[in-house]
Scaffold this motif. Structure first.
Motif, PDB file in Angstrom:
ATOM      1  N   SER A 140      52.097 -17.111  91.048  1.00 60.59           N
ATOM      2  CA  SER A 140      53.292 -17.786  91.565  1.00 60.59           C
ATOM      3  C   SER A 140      54.530 -17.467  90.731  1.00 60.59           C
ATOM      4  O   SER A 140      55.646 -17.528  91.233  1.00 60.59           O
ATOM      5  N   TRP A 141      54.348 -17.107  89.468  1.00 59.62           N
ATOM      6  CA  TRP A 141      55.482 -16.775  88.607  1.00 59.62           C
ATOM      7  C   TRP A 141      56.169 -15.482  89.039  1.00 59.62           C
ATOM      8  O   TRP A 141      57.371 -15.326  88.858  1.00 59.62           O
ATOM      9  N   VAL A 142      55.392 -14.538  89.576  1.00 54.19           N
ATOM     10  CA  VAL A 142      55.938 -13.209  89.906  1.00 54.19           C
ATOM     11  C   VAL A 142      55.877 -12.906  91.402  1.00 54.19           C
ATOM     12  O   VAL A 142      56.261 -11.822  91.819  1.00 54.19           O
ATOM     13  N   LYS A 143      55.426 -13.855  92.193  1.00 52.96           N
ATOM     14  CA  LYS A 143      55.220 -13.596  93.628  1.00 52.96           C
ATOM     15  C   LYS A 143      56.503 -13.182  94.329  1.00 52.96           C
ATOM     16  O   LYS A 143      56.495 -12.276  95.171  1.00 52.96           O
ATOM     17  N   ALA A 144      57.617 -13.798  93.989  1.00 54.92           N
ATOM     18  CA  ALA A 144      58.885 -13.449  94.641  1.00 54.92           C
ATOM     19  C   ALA A 144      59.253 -11.989  94.348  1.00 54.92           C
ATOM     20  O   ALA A 144      59.684 -11.266  95.244  1.00 54.92           O
ATOM     21  N   ALA A 145      59.068 -11.560  93.107  1.00 54.89           N
ATOM     22  CA  ALA A 145      59.379 -10.172  92.740  1.00 54.89           C
ATOM     23  C   ALA A 145      58.425  -9.203  93.432  1.00 54.89           C
ATOM     24  O   ALA A 145      58.844  -8.137  93.898  1.00 54.89           O
ATOM     25  N   VAL A 146      57.150  -9.562  93.528  1.00 53.78           N
ATOM     26  CA  VAL A 146      56.166  -8.712  94.212  1.00 53.78           C
ATOM     27  C   VAL A 146      56.522  -8.610  95.694  1.00 53.78           C
ATOM     28  O   VAL A 146      56.492  -7.511  96.266  1.00 53.78           O
ATOM     29  N   ASP A 147      56.871  -9.726  96.306  1.00 45.68           N
ATOM     30  CA  ASP A 147      57.258  -9.713  97.721  1.00 45.68           C
ATOM     31  C   ASP A 147      58.489  -8.830  97.947  1.00 45.68           C
ATOM     32  O   ASP A 147      58.566  -8.097  98.930  1.00 45.68           O
ATOM     33  N   GLU A 148      59.431  -8.901  97.025  1.00 42.92           N
ATOM     34  CA  GLU A 148      60.641  -8.085  97.141  1.00 42.92           C
ATOM     35  C   GLU A 148      60.313  -6.590  97.029  1.00 42.92           C
ATOM     36  O   GLU A 148      60.834  -5.776  97.794  1.00 42.92           O
ATOM     37  N   ARG A 206      47.544  -5.658  88.125  1.00 46.56           N
ATOM     38  CA  ARG A 206      46.564  -5.374  87.059  1.00 46.56           C
ATOM     39  C   ARG A 206      46.758  -6.320  85.882  1.00 46.56           C
ATOM     40  O   ARG A 206      45.783  -6.791  85.300  1.00 46.56           O
ATOM     41  N   MET A 207      48.012  -6.592  85.532  1.00 43.20           N
ATOM     42  CA  MET A 207      48.258  -7.526  84.424  1.00 43.20           C
ATOM     43  C   MET A 207      47.761  -8.925  84.760  1.00 43.20           C
ATOM     44  O   MET A 207      47.282  -9.642  83.890  1.00 43.20           O
ATOM     45  N   LEU A 208      47.845  -9.290  86.032  1.00 48.70           N
ATOM     46  CA  LEU A 208      47.378 -10.604  86.466  1.00 48.70           C
ATOM     47  C   LEU A 208      45.876 -10.627  86.726  1.00 48.70           C
ATOM     48  O   LEU A 208      45.330 -11.661  87.096  1.00 48.70           O
ATOM     49  N   HIS A 263      54.054   1.278  92.699  1.00 48.88           N
ATOM     50  CA  HIS A 263      53.573   1.452  91.328  1.00 48.88           C
ATOM     51  C   HIS A 263      53.868   0.197  90.496  1.00 48.88           C
ATOM     52  O   HIS A 263      53.028  -0.243  89.702  1.00 48.88           O
ATOM     53  N   GLN A 264      55.047  -0.377  90.687  1.00 53.50           N
ATOM     54  CA  GLN A 264      55.400  -1.604  89.974  1.00 53.50           C
ATOM     55  C   GLN A 264      54.508  -2.771  90.399  1.00 53.50           C
ATOM     56  O   GLN A 264      54.073  -3.566  89.564  1.00 53.50           O
ATOM     57  N   ASP A 305      49.688 -11.308 102.824  1.00 55.96           N
ATOM     58  CA  ASP A 305      48.837 -12.401 103.306  1.00 55.96           C
ATOM     59  C   ASP A 305      47.706 -12.670 102.317  1.00 55.96           C
ATOM     60  O   ASP A 305      47.384 -13.830 102.028  1.00 55.96           O
ATOM     61  N   TYR A 306      47.098 -11.610 101.814  1.00 56.72           N
ATOM     62  CA  TYR A 306      46.004 -11.750 100.840  1.00 56.72           C
ATOM     63  C   TYR A 306      46.523 -12.427  99.569  1.00 56.72           C
ATOM     64  O   TYR A 306      45.882 -13.343  99.035  1.00 56.72           O
ATOM     65  N   LEU A 307      47.691 -12.002  99.110  1.00 56.23           N
ATOM     66  CA  LEU A 307      48.255 -12.585  97.890  1.00 56.23           C
ATOM     67  C   LEU A 307      48.650 -14.042  98.098  1.00 56.23           C
ATOM     68  O   LEU A 307      48.502 -14.861  97.186  1.00 56.23           O
TER      69      LEU A 307
END
Length: 171
Positions: free
Chosen positions: A11-19, A56-58, A49-50, A101-103
């Protein structure tokens, strides 16, 4: 005793991943609908890649494997010699639609079941003519918790060493 992996950090990085996934999707759409500029696929691959590194870090390894395959396909689509562009574009778009959706399910506390992603990963690998992944490649059993034994209190049993010496030959 087994424990489920906690994915609350997602949840901390979900917005950045979605973007980043939205950017990759826009680059793919522009590549497919536009003139087929390979720079679009380079940009798409860079965004993927990002996302891959973040997952992987999560320690969300199944999704990270999927994103790695997506990145490889994006790079292949950018090559002039790649023959299956239309099919590859469709498969990559499907993956870009299904991964969020999976995330979201993981973020909501759902179980991480990487085997759900195997057909999608294998579709991406098939288009690149790479061997398919077996189910065992995405099977991550839960590790038992490392619980410490209870602390022993009181005086040691003086007869214990004698009992152990008598029983040792039996083992």
């Amino acid at each position: 005793m087994t424990t489920a992996r906690d994915h609350s950090t997602l949840s901390w990085v979900k917005a950045a991943v979605d973007e980043l996934l939205a950017q990759a999707r826009q680059d793919l759409e522009a590549f497919i609908e536009g003139d087929g500029d390979p720079q679009r696929m380079q940009s798409c691959a860079a965004a993927l890649h990002q996302v891959h590194g973040t997952l992987r870090m999560l320690e969300i390894y199944g999704a990270a494997m999927l994103v790695d395959e997506m990145e490889q396909l994006a790079l292949a689509l950018g090559e002039e010699s790649f023959a299956r562009r239309e099919e590859g574009g469709e498969a990559l778009m499907l993956a870009l639609v299904r991964l969020p959706d999976y995330l979201e399910k993981l973020e909501a506390g759902g179980p991480d079941i990487p085997l759900v992603l195997q057909p999608l990963i294998n579709d991406l690998r098939t288009i690149r003519d790479v061997p398919l992944l077996a189910e065992t490649a995405l099977f991550f059993p839960a590790k038992p918790s490392a619980e410490l034994p209870p602390e022993v209190t009181g005086a040691p049993n003086p007869e214990l060493s004698e009992i152990a010496r008598q029983l040792r030959p039996a083992f």
